[in-house]
Design a protein around this motif. Structure first.
Motif, PDB file in Angstrom:
ATOM      1  N   PRO A  86       0.803  -1.226   0.000  1.00  0.00           N
ATOM      2  CA  PRO A  86       0.000   0.000   0.000  1.00  0.00           C
ATOM      3  C   PRO A  86       0.836   1.278   0.000  1.00  0.00           C
ATOM      4  O   PRO A  86       0.523   2.238  -0.704  1.00  0.00           O
ATOM      5  CB  PRO A  86      -0.817  -0.121   1.289  1.00  0.00           C
ATOM      6  CG  PRO A  86      -0.899  -1.592   1.549  1.00  0.00           C
ATOM      7  CD  PRO A  86       0.384  -2.175   1.048  1.00  0.00           C
ATOM      8  N   LYS A  87       1.933   1.280   0.786  1.00  0.00           N
ATOM      9  CA  LYS A  87       2.739   2.502   0.886  1.00  0.00           C
ATOM     10  C   LYS A  87       3.402   2.839  -0.445  1.00  0.00           C
ATOM     11  O   LYS A  87       3.607   4.020  -0.758  1.00  0.00           O
ATOM     12  CB  LYS A  87       3.785   2.366   2.003  1.00  0.00           C
ATOM     13  CG  LYS A  87       4.842   1.292   1.764  1.00  0.00           C
ATOM     14  CD  LYS A  87       5.859   1.241   2.900  1.00  0.00           C
ATOM     15  CE  LYS A  87       6.976   0.260   2.596  1.00  0.00           C
ATOM     16  NZ  LYS A  87       7.960   0.162   3.701  1.00  0.00           N
ATOM     17  N   VAL A  88       3.702   1.836  -1.248  1.00  0.00           N
ATOM     18  CA  VAL A  88       4.320   2.078  -2.560  1.00  0.00           C
ATOM     19  C   VAL A  88       3.286   2.657  -3.530  1.00  0.00           C
ATOM     20  O   VAL A  88       3.569   3.609  -4.269  1.00  0.00           O
ATOM     21  CB  VAL A  88       4.961   0.785  -3.115  1.00  0.00           C
ATOM     22  CG1 VAL A  88       5.444   0.968  -4.549  1.00  0.00           C
ATOM     23  CG2 VAL A  88       6.113   0.349  -2.215  1.00  0.00           C
ATOM     24  N   ALA A  89       2.066   2.111  -3.497  1.00  0.00           N
ATOM     25  CA  ALA A  89       0.993   2.661  -4.335  1.00  0.00           C
ATOM     26  C   ALA A  89       0.734   4.118  -3.977  1.00  0.00           C
ATOM     27  O   ALA A  89       0.569   4.973  -4.866  1.00  0.00           O
ATOM     28  CB  ALA A  89      -0.279   1.840  -4.156  1.00  0.00           C
ATOM     29  N   LEU A  90       0.723   4.409  -2.684  1.00  0.00           N
ATOM     30  CA  LEU A  90       0.494   5.781  -2.238  1.00  0.00           C
ATOM     31  C   LEU A  90       1.594   6.711  -2.747  1.00  0.00           C
ATOM     32  O   LEU A  90       1.325   7.812  -3.231  1.00  0.00           O
ATOM     33  CB  LEU A  90       0.428   5.829  -0.705  1.00  0.00           C
ATOM     34  CG  LEU A  90       0.178   7.206  -0.098  1.00  0.00           C
ATOM     35  CD1 LEU A  90      -1.182   7.760  -0.507  1.00  0.00           C
ATOM     36  CD2 LEU A  90       0.289   7.156   1.431  1.00  0.00           C
TER      37      LEU A  90
END
Length: 501
Positions: A86-90
């Motif tokens: 998720p943090k990479v997508a964000l």
């Protein structure tokens, strides 16, 4: 506070679709703002859904594909990456916002009472709960709930059409043994064999109608959990405040009837992180507890959100710790907890509820099962869908054998991608001339089961912004956009509109 802000295009909803729409609007020289009710952009794409519902990769183009290529670059991979944290997508979405100098307003929600001002069939402005007024020539509703659309005086539907309405096979009430994902023989009563003791929580006495009948029930919601088994990055999942053991009686009885796997998915998106989703008839979906979500007020939605989190957190704790769950099952799930490096601002739990389906627009054109099965031609494609027609269950009920059964689930794979019509994202002309809806599109429940995937929402978000820009350059009426002109822009933007499969 009655501030007024003016733009060419106002985008309500900072989902991945909303951000992509804003990028495209800026590329076309239009002033735009993204209004995101929460404190985080990206919706499900940055909210735990890291195991992308791709369908067929050749159907994904444009900025949607660009997003997945950028994810790959973050991992030093070539091509597109469909599995991610998720943090990479964000981070990727934040990069896109920064590069294109997109204004994002956080924590502002549409005023649900009289928040949309219209003159005739045109939206003039929308008002937030804070009192801030946003005026624009074209509005895009990129929210999962379709609140702007819902308050704009356009036709929409919540729930399931009957099969008879559009001549479909997957719509409406869907009972039957072949679709029941629970073990057979689960007693539905609080005290087994004693009807007077009442039904278990969330179990209905019957499906509410005949097979194929329409109703207003919604397929179940849950959270796409990002979990880790890395002890150095793991927070144990605790029993939540307000835990109610009775909520898990179907789980205990499913285990007694022989279920020993599929309690929730552990799909790996990195060497030590998952995208954990529902995986059977008793899993992380809170079946039957969201039917009023689409049209209720914010306070009730917040209560439903908390109830879903309490149920799901309690469910995981139960699987990992409860004495009625056999040790060998507990041992499989015990190593998993919340990653300390994800959702830091939200105690490491995703802030995004998986709103699989809410309101759906009813435009002049409705995408049906016939379109998805390539039985109808679509002359004005703005992108393609290709995932299976997929609905989660809507409820538990007592079947003819007197046992607990699931109802509402289906999963029908497609042979090839199908085109989605421009007319599916615009309302009827006499209802609203300057609104475009790339998420809560004009589709039946059956067809929406395939459309409702993040890559498709991004595709439709980009196409929506292109259409909005064309409308702005002409008479401002989205229904008057000439498809030939839109087609030229779509081709330029590398959208995949048709395939020869």
């Amino acid at each position: 506070m009655n501030q007024e802000k003016q733009y060419d295009i106002v985008i309500y909803g900072g989902t991945a679709a909303g951000i992509i729409a804003a990028v495209q609007a800026k590329l076309m020289g239009k002033s735009t703002v993204v209004i995101e009710p929460s404190q985080r952009i990206g919706g499900l794409t940055s909210g735990g859904l890291g195991d992308t519902d791709v369908g067929m990769k050749q159907a994904i183009g444009g900025l949607s594909l660009e997003f997945y290529k950028r994810v790959a670059r973050k991992y030093s991979q070539d091509g597109a990456c469909w599995l991610f944290e998720p943090k990479v997508a964000l981070e990727v979405l934040q990069d896109m916002v920064a590069e294109n100098n997109i204004e994002v307003v956080y924590g502002e929600r549409l005023e649900l009472k009289d928040g949309v001002t219209k003159q005739g069939s045109e939206i003039v402005s929308i008002r937030m709960e804070s009192g801030i007024l946003y005026t624009a020539k074209v509005f895009i509703d990129a929210s999962y709930e379709g609140d702007l659309m819902g308050k704009a005086g356009v036709s929409y539907v919540v729930g399931r059409e009957s099969n008879a309405q559009y001549g479909e096979t997957l719509n409406g009430i869907h009972p039957g043994d072949e679709l029941n994902e629970l073990p057979s023989g689960i007693d539905p009563y609080v005290i087994k064999g004693v009807p007077s003791s009442g039904l278990l929580l969330r179990v209905n006495p019957d499906p509410g109608g005949k097979p194929g009948d329409g109703d207003n029930k919604l397929q179940a919601y849950n959270f796409r959990m990002c979990l880790t088994n890395n002890p150095d990055n793991r927070l144990e999942i605790e029993k939540p405040e307000g835990y109610n053991e009775a909520d898990y009686e179907i789980l205990f009885r499913a285990i007694e009837q022989g279920q020993n796997t599929k309690f929730f998915k552990l799909n790996m998106v990195s060497p030590d992180k998952t995208d954990s989703n529902n995986n059977s008839g008793i899993s992380t979906d809170y079946n039957g507890m969201n039917h009023n979500y689409a049209e209720t007020d914010y306070r009730t939605r917040e209560e439903l959100f908390k109830a879903h989190r309490r149920y799901q957190q309690g469910y995981v704790w139960t699987i990992q710790n409860h004495p009625r769950v056999p040790e060998e099952i507990r041992a499989v799930y015990k190593p998993w907890g919340l990653p300390l490096d994800e959702f830091i601002e939200n105690s490491h739990w995703t802030p995004q509820l998986y709103v699989r389906e809410s309101r759906r627009l009813i435009g002049d054109y409705v995408v049906t099962e016939h379109v998805v099965r390539l039985e109808d031609e679509v002359p004005d494609s703005i992108g393609m869908g290709s995932f299976a027609m997929d609905s989660h269950h809507t409820q538990y009920y007592v079947n003819e054998d007197g046992h607990v059964s699931t109802e509402g689930g289906f999963y029908v794979k497609l042979k090839a991608p199908y085109p989605i019509s421009y007319r599916a994202i615009v309302p009827k002309r006499d209802q609203c001339t300057n609104l475009i809806v790339p998420i809560c599109v004009s589709a039946t429940h059956a067809a929406y089961g395939s459309i409702r995937m993040e890559p498709v929402f991004m595709i439709l978000g980009q196409s929506a912004a292109m259409a909005a820009a064309l409308a702005l350059d002409a008479d401002g009426i989205v229904q008057n956009v000439k498809y030939e002109q839109l087609r030229a822009l779509l081709d330029q933007g590398n959208q995949v509109l048709y395939t020869d499969m």
